[in-house]
Scaffold this active site. Structure first.
Site, short mmCIF file in Angstrom:
data_model
loop_
_atom_site.label_atom_id
_atom_site.label_comp_id
_atom_site.label_asym_id
_atom_site.label_seq_id
_atom_site.Cartn_x
_atom_site.Cartn_y
_atom_site.Cartn_z
N ARG A 123 0.80 -1.22 0.00
CA ARG A 123 0.00 0.00 0.00
C ARG A 123 0.84 1.28 0.00
O ARG A 123 0.55 2.23 -0.70
CB ARG A 123 -0.89 -0.02 1.25
N TYR B 201 -14.50 -2.80 3.69
CA TYR B 201 -13.83 -2.36 4.92
C TYR B 201 -14.35 -1.03 5.44
O TYR B 201 -13.74 -0.44 6.33
CB TYR B 201 -12.32 -2.19 4.68
N CYS C 59 -26.62 -4.20 -8.70
CA CYS C 59 -27.93 -4.45 -8.05
C CYS C 59 -27.77 -4.94 -6.62
O CYS C 59 -28.17 -6.06 -6.28
CB CYS C 59 -28.71 -5.45 -8.87
N TYR D 170 -4.88 -2.27 -3.74
CA TYR D 170 -6.04 -3.12 -3.50
C TYR D 170 -7.29 -2.60 -4.22
O TYR D 170 -8.41 -2.81 -3.77
CB TYR D 170 -6.29 -3.31 -1.98
N1 LLP Z 1 2.92 -9.18 3.30
C1 LLP Z 1 1.89 -10.01 3.55
C2 LLP Z 1 2.17 -11.38 3.99
C3 LLP Z 1 0.57 -9.57 3.41
O1 LLP Z 1 -0.44 -10.37 3.68
C4 LLP Z 1 0.32 -8.22 3.00
C5 LLP Z 1 -1.05 -7.71 2.83
C6 LLP Z 1 1.43 -7.39 2.72
C7 LLP Z 1 2.72 -7.91 2.90
C8 LLP Z 1 1.30 -5.98 2.25
O2 LLP Z 1 0.72 -5.15 3.19
P1 LLP Z 1 0.65 -3.57 2.93
O3 LLP Z 1 2.03 -3.02 2.99
O4 LLP Z 1 0.03 -3.35 1.60
O5 LLP Z 1 -0.22 -3.08 4.04
N2 LLP Z 1 -7.45 -5.56 0.76
C9 LLP Z 1 -7.11 -4.84 1.97
C10 LLP Z 1 -5.68 -5.08 2.38
C11 LLP Z 1 -5.32 -6.53 2.53
C12 LLP Z 1 -3.87 -6.72 2.92
C13 LLP Z 1 -3.45 -8.13 2.75
N3 LLP Z 1 -2.09 -8.42 3.04
C14 LLP Z 1 -7.40 -3.37 1.76
O6 LLP Z 1 -7.91 -3.00 0.70
O7 LLP Z 1 -7.16 -2.55 2.66
#
Ligand code: LLP
Length: 421
Positions: free
Chosen positions: A278, A318, A344, A373
């Site tokens: 992210r 979320y 819908c 995401y």
């Molecule tokens: N490493 C692992 C093992 C993970 O499961 C994730 C995210 C990351 C790294 C990366 O995390 P980040 O730096 O992006 O926070 N769909 C949700 C977020 C799901 C995150 C899943 N895992 C949303 O839209 O907020």
């Protein structure tokens, strides 16, 4: 910081006015800024300059191969969670040794493909998975480089649905079984123990949980080394939050995050691995839609737009907030609209009470902070084609994923010759 700004009242991605992209690809679409992607990666990487650190970009957050290629050229590795993501990372030219395979449900086929590719590390999540990895690697006469993902029982203080490091969450090996898991791994053929991994959650907006997890990981590395395990890597996962909208609590700066990780790992003589997603891509993307209809429902007034929950599901899944901005500024009084899509389902509602200035059919609206995401979580629900992804580079733009035609969508389906009763 991003590279989306108004020029003469029109929102631009770098030097390209968004209406120009809309005319070319239609709406809805995702647009990413190369300058923002580069800047975010570089800011993160600079925090770790001079240290032995691998930044394995979390492919799941934005997996288009154009983006992976851009990041790979700047030195990024890839944190993958499926055979599909492995395929993408390799296609994008990310060297196999910079690929880390995370995920709680790796299949035999995915494990075999990753071994054949020669990836740098398997983050194993449990004893049963370890046994499969050992068997598949042994059958191939290969040795898998292994790190266990440990569940540190740290509450990341983020949304329940994106917390992953608490006792009882499905992720990682419970802390209490850690030493048995490592002992088992040393005995199994085809396995070479090399590290410790943790990932406690996503959109984390304070440094405290990172510090707790990192300290616990470093302590564990010391203990495991004391027991004779050759621990060379420490993967601290991803999770650094970003600001969504002006009102949001400001998350820690990447430089402060880096300072913290460096101070906790200093002197451990270990290769630190990080899996940011992210933080690198979130603010580098917009989701752009067109206004279809204003709809007066007596107690509420809706702005129905042509993008929907199948294209950007974060608000529905979320309760996520994405700031919605007009692409062309108007000199008109603002009134409040609930912004909803055509799907819908009542849940196909992006936000309530968004102040919009006299929105007319055809007006473009941009959802900010949609790079992470967003496109990756899209579906074709209601047979709405996946939306195109566009990458802007200065005053040029490239369609990096085209919109599939209805023919493309149906090409995967067949009508079988069924018996007649
Ligand atoms: N490493 C692992 C093992 C993970 O499961 C994730 C995210 C990351 C790294 C990366 O995390 P980040 O730096 O992006 O926070 N769909 C949700 C977020 C799901 C995150 C899943 N895992 C949303 O839209 O907020």
């Amino acid at each position: 910081m991003d590279h989306f700004a108004y020029v003469d009242g029109t929102l631009c991605a770098e030097n390209v006015p968004l209406p120009e992209i809309a005319r070319s690809v239609g709406t809805p679409f995702y647009v990413y800024s190369t300058a923002t992607l580069r800047r975010h990666f570089d800011v993160f990487a600079e925090g770790f300059a001079g240290t032995d650190t691998l930044i394995a970009f979390a492919v799941k957050s934005l997996s288009n191969i154009a983006v992976l290629s851009l990041l790979g050229k700047r030195g990024a590795g890839a944190d993958i969670v499926s055979g599909g993501e492995l395929f993408r990372a390799l296609k994008a030219g990310i060297p196999a040794e910079r690929i880390v395979f995370s995920g709680v449900g790796k299949t035999e086929r995915e494990i075999a493909d990753a071994l054949d590719a020669g990836i740098g590390q398997f983050n194993v999540e449990g004893e049963a998975e370890l046994a499969v990895l050992s068997r598949v690697a042994s059958e191939k006469g290969m040795t898998a480089p292994v790190s266990f993902r440990i569940n540190p029982d740290v509450d990341a203080g983020t949304h329940d649905k994106i917390s992953t490091g608490r006792k009882g969450d499905k992720f990682g090996v419970p802390r209490a079984r850690t030493f048995d898991a490592y002992a088992l791994a040393e005995k199994l053929p085809g396995i070479r123990v090399q590290g410790v991994a943790m990932h406690i959650g996503s959109q984390i907006t304070s440094l405290a949980p990172f510090e707790a997890a990192a300290r616990s990981a470093v302590e564990l590395v010391g203990t495991l080394r004391g027991m004779g395990h050759d621990i060379r890597t420490l993967d601290l996962g991803g999770g650094l939050g970003i600001p969504y909208g002006r009102a949001a609590e400001p998350p820690p700066l990447p430089s402060d995050y880096a300072k913290l990780i460096r101070s906790v790992t200093d002197g451990t003589d270990i290769r630190v691995m990080l899996e940011p997603g992210r933080m690198i891509v979130g603010n580098a993307g917009l989701f752009v839609v067109s206004m279809l209809y204003a709809k007066d429902q007596e107690t509420r007034t809706y702005a129905i737009v042509d993008g929907a929950m199948n294209d950007l599901i974060r608000p529905m899944l979320y309760g996520a907030h994405h700031e919605i901005m007009p692409v062309t500024e108007k000199d008109a009084a603002a009134t409040n609209y609930d912004v909803a899509g055509p799907v819908c389902e009542s849940t196909d509602l992006f936000a309530r009470d968004v102040a919009l200035q006299d929105p007319q059919p055809g007006d473009l609206l941009a959802f900010r902070t949609a790079g992470a995401y967003g496109a990756v979580s899209a579906s074709q629900y209601n047979t709405r084609p996946l939306v195109p992804e566009v990458l802007v580079d200065g005053d040029r733009f490239h369609v990096i994923r085209r919109r599939p035609s209805y023919e493309d969508i149906l090409s995967l389906e067949t009508i079988p010759d069924l018996s007649d009763h």
